[in-house]
Design a protein around this motif. Structure first.
Motif, PDB file in Angstrom:
ATOM      1  N   GLN A 125       0.827  -1.201   0.000  1.00 13.85           N
ATOM      2  CA  GLN A 125       0.000   0.000   0.000  1.00 13.85           C
ATOM      3  C   GLN A 125       0.863   1.253   0.000  1.00 13.85           C
ATOM      4  O   GLN A 125       0.390   2.327  -0.379  1.00 13.85           O
ATOM      5  CB  GLN A 125      -0.902  -0.020   1.242  1.00 13.85           C
ATOM      6  CG  GLN A 125      -1.961   1.057   1.293  1.00 13.85           C
ATOM      7  CD  GLN A 125      -3.213   0.712   0.514  1.00 13.85           C
ATOM      8  OE1 GLN A 125      -3.542  -0.458   0.400  1.00 13.85           O
ATOM      9  NE2 GLN A 125      -3.894   1.701  -0.020  1.00 13.85           N
ATOM     10  N   ASP A 126       2.132   1.125   0.379  1.00 18.03           N
ATOM     11  CA  ASP A 126       3.027   2.285   0.377  1.00 18.03           C
ATOM     12  C   ASP A 126       3.556   2.611  -1.019  1.00 18.03           C
ATOM     13  O   ASP A 126       4.465   3.441  -1.151  1.00 18.03           O
ATOM     14  CB  ASP A 126       4.181   2.064   1.356  1.00 18.03           C
ATOM     15  CG  ASP A 126       5.073   0.873   0.989  1.00 18.03           C
ATOM     16  OD1 ASP A 126       4.932   0.331  -0.132  1.00 18.03           O
ATOM     17  OD2 ASP A 126       5.888   0.463   1.831  1.00 18.03           O
ATOM     18  N   THR A 127       3.042   1.934  -2.051  1.00 20.26           N
ATOM     19  CA  THR A 127       3.345   2.138  -3.489  1.00 20.26           C
ATOM     20  C   THR A 127       4.696   1.582  -3.900  1.00 20.26           C
ATOM     21  O   THR A 127       5.049   1.656  -5.082  1.00 20.26           O
ATOM     22  CB  THR A 127       3.268   3.625  -3.898  1.00 20.26           C
ATOM     23  OG1 THR A 127       4.397   4.332  -3.377  1.00 20.26           O
ATOM     24  CG2 THR A 127       1.986   4.265  -3.402  1.00 20.26           C
ATOM     25  N   GLY A 145       7.585   3.936  -8.744  1.00 24.03           N
ATOM     26  CA  GLY A 145       6.962   4.410  -9.977  1.00 24.03           C
ATOM     27  C   GLY A 145       5.456   4.491  -9.872  1.00 24.03           C
ATOM     28  O   GLY A 145       4.831   5.348 -10.504  1.00 24.03           O
ATOM     29  N   HIS A 146       4.864   3.608  -9.095  1.00 20.22           N
ATOM     30  CA  HIS A 146       3.419   3.654  -8.893  1.00 20.22           C
ATOM     31  C   HIS A 146       3.071   4.745  -7.879  1.00 20.22           C
ATOM     32  O   HIS A 146       3.855   5.036  -6.965  1.00 20.22           O
ATOM     33  CB  HIS A 146       2.899   2.303  -8.406  1.00 20.22           C
ATOM     34  CG  HIS A 146       2.873   1.254  -9.489  1.00 20.22           C
ATOM     35  ND1 HIS A 146       2.024   1.320 -10.565  1.00 20.22           N
ATOM     36  CD2 HIS A 146       3.595   0.110  -9.645  1.00 20.22           C
ATOM     37  CE1 HIS A 146       2.219   0.268 -11.341  1.00 20.22           C
ATOM     38  NE2 HIS A 146       3.172  -0.480 -10.816  1.00 20.22           N
ATOM     39  N   SER A 147       1.887   5.299  -8.035  1.00 18.53           N
ATOM     40  CA  SER A 147       1.431   6.342  -7.119  1.00 18.53           C
ATOM     41  C   SER A 147       0.369   5.850  -6.148  1.00 18.53           C
ATOM     42  O   SER A 147      -0.018   6.584  -5.239  1.00 18.53           O
ATOM     43  CB  SER A 147       0.859   7.529  -7.920  1.00 18.53           C
ATOM     44  OG  SER A 147      -0.218   7.112  -8.742  1.00 18.53           O
ATOM     45  N   GLN A 148      -0.107   4.604  -6.335  1.00 20.37           N
ATOM     46  CA  GLN A 148      -1.080   4.022  -5.417  1.00 20.37           C
ATOM     47  C   GLN A 148      -0.714   2.561  -5.149  1.00 20.37           C
ATOM     48  O   GLN A 148       0.308   2.066  -5.633  1.00 20.37           O
ATOM     49  CB  GLN A 148      -2.505   4.144  -5.989  1.00 20.37           C
ATOM     50  CG  GLN A 148      -2.986   5.584  -6.146  1.00 20.37           C
ATOM     51  CD  GLN A 148      -4.430   5.663  -6.585  1.00 20.37           C
ATOM     52  OE1 GLN A 148      -5.285   4.921  -6.116  1.00 20.37           O
ATOM     53  NE2 GLN A 148      -4.717   6.574  -7.519  1.00 20.37           N
ATOM     54  N   ALA A 149      -1.553   1.875  -4.395  1.00 23.06           N
ATOM     55  CA  ALA A 149      -1.251   0.517  -3.936  1.00 23.06           C
ATOM     56  C   ALA A 149      -0.994  -0.432  -5.100  1.00 23.06           C
ATOM     57  O   ALA A 149      -1.694  -0.401  -6.115  1.00 23.06           O
ATOM     58  CB  ALA A 149      -2.405  -0.012  -3.090  1.00 23.06           C
ATOM     59  N   VAL A 150       0.006  -1.305  -4.937  1.00 22.50           N
ATOM     60  CA  VAL A 150       0.373  -2.295  -5.957  1.00 22.50           C
ATOM     61  C   VAL A 150      -0.427  -3.565  -5.684  1.00 22.50           C
ATOM     62  O   VAL A 150      -0.195  -4.256  -4.688  1.00 22.50           O
ATOM     63  CB  VAL A 150       1.885  -2.578  -5.921  1.00 22.50           C
ATOM     64  CG1 VAL A 150       2.260  -3.566  -7.018  1.00 22.50           C
ATOM     65  CG2 VAL A 150       2.674  -1.283  -6.069  1.00 22.50           C
ATOM     66  N   ARG A 151      -1.370  -3.893  -6.576  1.00 17.12           N
ATOM     67  CA  ARG A 151      -2.323  -4.970  -6.324  1.00 17.12           C
ATOM     68  C   ARG A 151      -1.871  -6.331  -6.827  1.00 17.12           C
ATOM     69  O   ARG A 151      -2.352  -7.356  -6.337  1.00 17.12           O
ATOM     70  CB  ARG A 151      -3.667  -4.624  -6.984  1.00 17.12           C
ATOM     71  CG  ARG A 151      -4.372  -3.453  -6.345  1.00 17.12           C
ATOM     72  CD  ARG A 151      -4.730  -3.752  -4.908  1.00 17.12           C
ATOM     73  NE  ARG A 151      -5.271  -2.572  -4.215  1.00 17.12           N
ATOM     74  CZ  ARG A 151      -5.507  -2.532  -2.922  1.00 17.12           C
ATOM     75  NH1 ARG A 151      -5.251  -3.584  -2.172  1.00 17.12           N
ATOM     76  NH2 ARG A 151      -5.984  -1.437  -2.357  1.00 17.12           N
ATOM     77  N   CYS A 152      -0.981  -6.387  -7.817  1.00 13.39           N
ATOM     78  CA  CYS A 152      -0.576  -7.685  -8.366  1.00 13.39           C
ATOM     79  C   CYS A 152       0.848  -7.606  -8.896  1.00 13.39           C
ATOM     80  O   CYS A 152       1.255  -6.590  -9.477  1.00 13.39           O
ATOM     81  CB  CYS A 152      -1.535  -8.116  -9.484  1.00 13.39           C
ATOM     82  SG  CYS A 152      -1.213  -9.781 -10.137  1.00 13.39           S
ATOM     83  N   ALA A 165       0.772  -4.350 -11.317  1.00 10.20           N
ATOM     84  CA  ALA A 165      -0.508  -3.682 -11.550  1.00 10.20           C
ATOM     85  C   ALA A 165      -0.895  -2.946 -10.283  1.00 10.20           C
ATOM     86  O   ALA A 165      -0.695  -3.455  -9.180  1.00 10.20           O
ATOM     87  CB  ALA A 165      -1.581  -4.704 -11.925  1.00 10.20           C
ATOM     88  N   ALA A 166      -1.477  -1.753 -10.444  1.00  8.43           N
ATOM     89  CA  ALA A 166      -1.733  -0.915  -9.273  1.00  8.43           C
ATOM     90  C   ALA A 166      -3.067  -0.193  -9.390  1.00  8.43           C
ATOM     91  O   ALA A 166      -3.715  -0.195 -10.446  1.00  8.43           O
ATOM     92  CB  ALA A 166      -0.600   0.101  -9.090  1.00  8.43           C
ATOM     93  N   ASP A 167      -3.449   0.425  -8.280  1.00 11.31           N
ATOM     94  CA  ASP A 167      -4.694   1.190  -8.235  1.00 11.31           C
ATOM     95  C   ASP A 167      -4.605   2.494  -9.012  1.00 11.31           C
ATOM     96  O   ASP A 167      -5.617   3.198  -9.160  1.00 11.31           O
ATOM     97  CB  ASP A 167      -5.067   1.498  -6.780  1.00 11.31           C
ATOM     98  CG  ASP A 167      -5.599   0.265  -6.057  1.00 11.31           C
ATOM     99  OD1 ASP A 167      -5.858  -0.753  -6.733  1.00 11.31           O
ATOM    100  OD2 ASP A 167      -5.754   0.322  -4.822  1.00 11.31           O
ATOM    101  N   ASP A 168      -3.413   2.862  -9.497  1.00  5.71           N
ATOM    102  CA  ASP A 168      -3.266   4.104 -10.259  1.00  5.71           C
ATOM    103  C   ASP A 168      -3.604   3.923 -11.739  1.00  5.71           C
ATOM    104  O   ASP A 168      -3.241   4.748 -12.570  1.00  5.71           O
ATOM    105  CB  ASP A 168      -1.850   4.656 -10.097  1.00  5.71           C
ATOM    106  CG  ASP A 168      -0.779   3.662 -10.551  1.00  5.71           C
ATOM    107  OD1 ASP A 168      -1.140   2.614 -11.136  1.00  5.71           O
ATOM    108  OD2 ASP A 168       0.415   3.916 -10.307  1.00  5.71           O
ATOM    109  N   LYS A 180      15.502  -1.351 -13.517  1.00  7.74           N
ATOM    110  CA  LYS A 180      14.759  -0.150 -13.881  1.00  7.74           C
ATOM    111  C   LYS A 180      13.486  -0.532 -14.629  1.00  7.74           C
ATOM    112  O   LYS A 180      13.307  -1.686 -15.040  1.00  7.74           O
ATOM    113  CB  LYS A 180      15.611   0.769 -14.754  1.00  7.74           C
ATOM    114  CG  LYS A 180      16.001   0.150 -16.091  1.00  7.74           C
ATOM    115  CD  LYS A 180      16.849   1.104 -16.910  1.00  7.74           C
ATOM    116  CE  LYS A 180      17.204   0.495 -18.271  1.00  7.74           C
ATOM    117  NZ  LYS A 180      18.031   1.419 -19.074  1.00  7.74           N
ATOM    118  N   MET A 181      12.617   0.458 -14.803  1.00  2.00           N
ATOM    119  CA  MET A 181      11.365   0.220 -15.510  1.00  2.00           C
ATOM    120  C   MET A 181      11.602   0.202 -17.010  1.00  2.00           C
ATOM    121  O   MET A 181      12.244   1.099 -17.566  1.00  2.00           O
ATOM    122  CB  MET A 181      10.339   1.302 -15.144  1.00  2.00           C
ATOM    123  CG  MET A 181       8.961   1.075 -15.755  1.00  2.00           C
ATOM    124  SD  MET A 181       7.730   2.308 -15.237  1.00  2.00           S
ATOM    125  CE  MET A 181       8.354   3.743 -16.112  1.00  2.00           C
TER     126      MET A 181
END
Length: 655
Positions: A125-127, A145-152, A165-168, A180-181
């Motif tokens: 949840q801390d991204t 890199g994500h701005s919201q919770a990482v779900r998968c 995959a994330a909530d963003d 790196k991404m």
């Protein structure tokens, strides 16, 4: 898209009470399709063998609810992440804690094992996304890199990439060797819940709460196709082992998709609700779903499911390399993953990363590992699965026997669907079928079931009201024309009566509320019961059920007779309230009642103890009366049957 074909090829395998409190996460072993791990709000991780009722092993050590669990490919290790941000890894064969990993600042939302090395990826949840070295108990990389919770999180089949995959609303692809991404895949308009790599080609699928599934080309980093119109948020997807199609676990159905072009091959009706995870074994798809403390497993026979459309599928699966097989000219063959030749390959570690240095274990972590335990609750199943005598023939076996299908004569509708085409047992929803020409055969279907009619809690029309009841009687020969004044007069006839009923109920609720404001809960319930109106009792119990601390033993003696009436009601909302109240009473007071009744008589006079003993005897007598009703209704299907089966298990100690 092609019109979906609805087939009846699925059945429910079993339903278990997995935890003492609510289940918060679960995962299936993908290698065998026979091992199930569940995490609960009771801070435990329980392991189960599919289609067996008893827990194999219970893993303790977490101090907050377990939010995510994952098994490695050989099903020898399990990792669980908690709401506090801690991660624990257990060795299942040794039945002990292996590692405790600390570093996230919020709850763990997703986990995955590296397919070859001893690494674990975690999303929070801390991204942040972290890659952990299990052997050295250290964080190798941290990906931001994500701005919201990482779900998968999912590793690629060759172990070189990590998809997140994330909530963003985004999907990101990370290069593990470079740290790196590589690319970001926007396009979803809702939180992305799941990602899955194609088993062979450079292809990625993602499912979102916006009810779409997108396919991404990992060579060109662009979208291949998008499937829209899912019946609900996409939470679980799985590629067929040969990569010919994608299975999507939807609300009460399984959908089979192709992506070039996007099309639906098949739709299988499965009453699994919101399925949480999928696995494939022996041409059977295993799906698991959970609701509160219950976990249900379902089976879909894939041999009776359409998995290809215009693309022909070779019935003989030869051993030639996939790159040597002739691709279909309509589908471009992408690059194939190059898997390492040995399972000892590890992703390259980057020295310049600030978190690549190994952390030494702290005394606090060592103490937590000592407190973690693996409780073997079923030694026979544990020895069979995790400690086989012959290490070559591991159990659960990779070529285990498929689950047998239930008898096909459970409903007359299934019989009728199977008559036109017995080998397939398929019912095709096409208007020109000859199925309606045999209506007399279906007439005996209601006879075997004697279930009472249940009025649903949510409905689109009033119960018991028919338009014909409000209209004047019209004789068929004359077909007299309806006059508006006559219709309105019929409607007004019941209006005054309904106003009296609602006014009386409002007055009753005011009476109960006046007593409630004094803070005397027991007197409030007594006044509601004295009114002799179940609707008032239901309204009051819905409030009391929100706070378990309001329940006392003397309150149970008053409420239990009312609960028995609610469980026999024809209103679904009444039955739901009764089940919830009974479950709270059983969980909080049944152990106390049985202990007090089993205790030897005390010496001397103890008035408070005698009063408590009298209340326990009264509650026990009422619970025994209710247990027979619960046992009878536990055979029902659907949500009611699930609730009654759970209550029946909780009341087992009464027998």
């Amino acid at each position: 898209m092609a019109t979906p074909v609805v087939t009846k090829t699925a059945w429910k395998l079993q339903e278990i009470v997995a935890h003492a409190s609510n289940v918060s996460s679960l995962v299936l072993g993908k290698a065998s399709g026979r091992l199930l791990a569940t995490g609960g709000d009771d801070c435990r991780v329980n392991l189960w063998s599919i289609n067996k009722p008893n827990c194999i092993m219970s893993l303790t050590g977490h101090t907050s609810p377990v939010e995510s669990v994952r098994l490695n490919t050989p099903e020898e290790l399990i990792v669980a992440g908690s709401q506090s941000g801690s991660i624990r890894v257990w060795d299942l064969e040794a039945a002990k804690i292996l590692r405790t990993l600390m570093g996230h600042k919020a709850n763990i939302c997703s986990l995955d094992f590296h397919p070859y090395g001893e690494f674990v990826a975690s999303g929070s949840q801390d991204t942040n996304i972290k890659l952990w070295d299990i052997r050295r108990k250290g964080c190798v990389f941290r990906y931001r890199g994500h701005s919201q919770a990482v779900r998968c999180l999912r590793f690629s089949p060759d172990g070189k990439w990590l998809a997140s995959a994330a909530d963003d609303h985004t999907v990101k692809l990370w290069d593990l060797t470079a740290g790196k991404m590589m690319s970001e895949f926007p396009g979803h308009t809702g939180p992305v819940n799941v990602v899955e790599f194609h088993p062979n080609e450079y292809l990625l699928a993602s499912g979102s709460s916006d009810r779409t599934i997108r396919f991404w080309d990992l060579e060109k980093f662009q979208v291949v196709s998008c499937i829209e119109g899912e019946p609900g948020p996409v939470r679980s997807v799985l590629f067929n082992p040969d990569g010919c199609c994608l299975y999507s676990g939807c609300q009460d159905s399984l959908r089979v998709y192709g992506w070039e072009p996007e099309r639906c091959f098949d739709v299988v009706l499965v009453n699994w609700g919101k399925v949480a995870d999928l696995a494939i074994c022996n041409d059977q798809l295993i799906g698991v779903a959970f609701s509160q403390s219950n976990v249900s497993s379902y089976v879909v026979d894939l041999t009776r499911v359409t998995r290809t459309g215009t693309v022909a599928q070779d019935p003989v699966q030869d051993s030639r390399n996939l790159t040597q097989q002739l691709p279909n000219p309509s589908i471009p063959l992408r690059r194939i993953y190059e898997r390492p030749s040995t399972t000892c390959s590890k992703p390259q570690r980057v020295k310049h990363n600030s978190e690549s240095e190994r952390r030494s274990p702290s005394s606090e972590e060592e103490r937590e590992e000592r407190e973690s335990q693996a409780e073997i609750q079923n030694a026979e199943d544990y020895n069979e699965i995790f400690q086989p005598k012959n290490s070559i023939s591991r159990t659960p076996p990779r070529r285990s026997e498929p689950f047998p299908a239930p008898p096909e004569d459970d409903t007359a509708t299934a019989k009728e669907a199977s008559k036109p085409s017995p080998p397939m047992d398929v019912q095709v929803l096409v208007p020109n079928l000859e199925v309606p020409s045999r209506p007399p055969v279906i007439t005996p279907t209601p006879a075997p079931k004697s279930e009472p009619a249940i009025i649903p809690a949510t409905r689109n029309e009033p119960i018991g009201l028919k338009a014909s009841d409000f209209l004047p009687a019209v004789k068929i020969p004359q077909q007299a024309e309806l006059v508006d004044e006559d219709a309105m007069s019929q409607i007004r006839k019941g209006h005054d009566t309904m106003c009296v009923v609602l006014t009386s109920r409002h007055k009753n609720l005011d009476t109960v509320r006046a007593v409630w404001t004094t803070g005397d809960i027991k007197t409030s319930v007594d006044s509601a019961v004295a009114i002799n109106d179940l609707s008032v009792v239901v309204d009051l119990l819905n409030i009391v059920n929100q706070k378990a601390s309001l329940w006392k033993l003397d309150l149970c003696t008053t409420v239990l007779p009312q609960i028995e009436k609610l469980l026999q009601s024809k209103y679904e909302s009444y039955v739901q309230t009764g089940c919830t109240s009974l479950k709270l009473i059983l969980q909080r007071f049944l152990p106390l009642i049985t202990d007090i009744l089993a205790a030897p008589p005390s010496v001397g006079v103890d008035i408070s103890r005698e009063e408590r003993l009298h209340k326990c005897r009264l509650c026990y007598k009422q619970l025994k009366s209710i247990s027979g009703l619960v046992k009878t209704k536990s055979s029902l299907s659907g949500r009611h049957g699930s609730a009654f089966r759970e209550l029946h298990l909780l009341m087992a100690s009464l027998d």
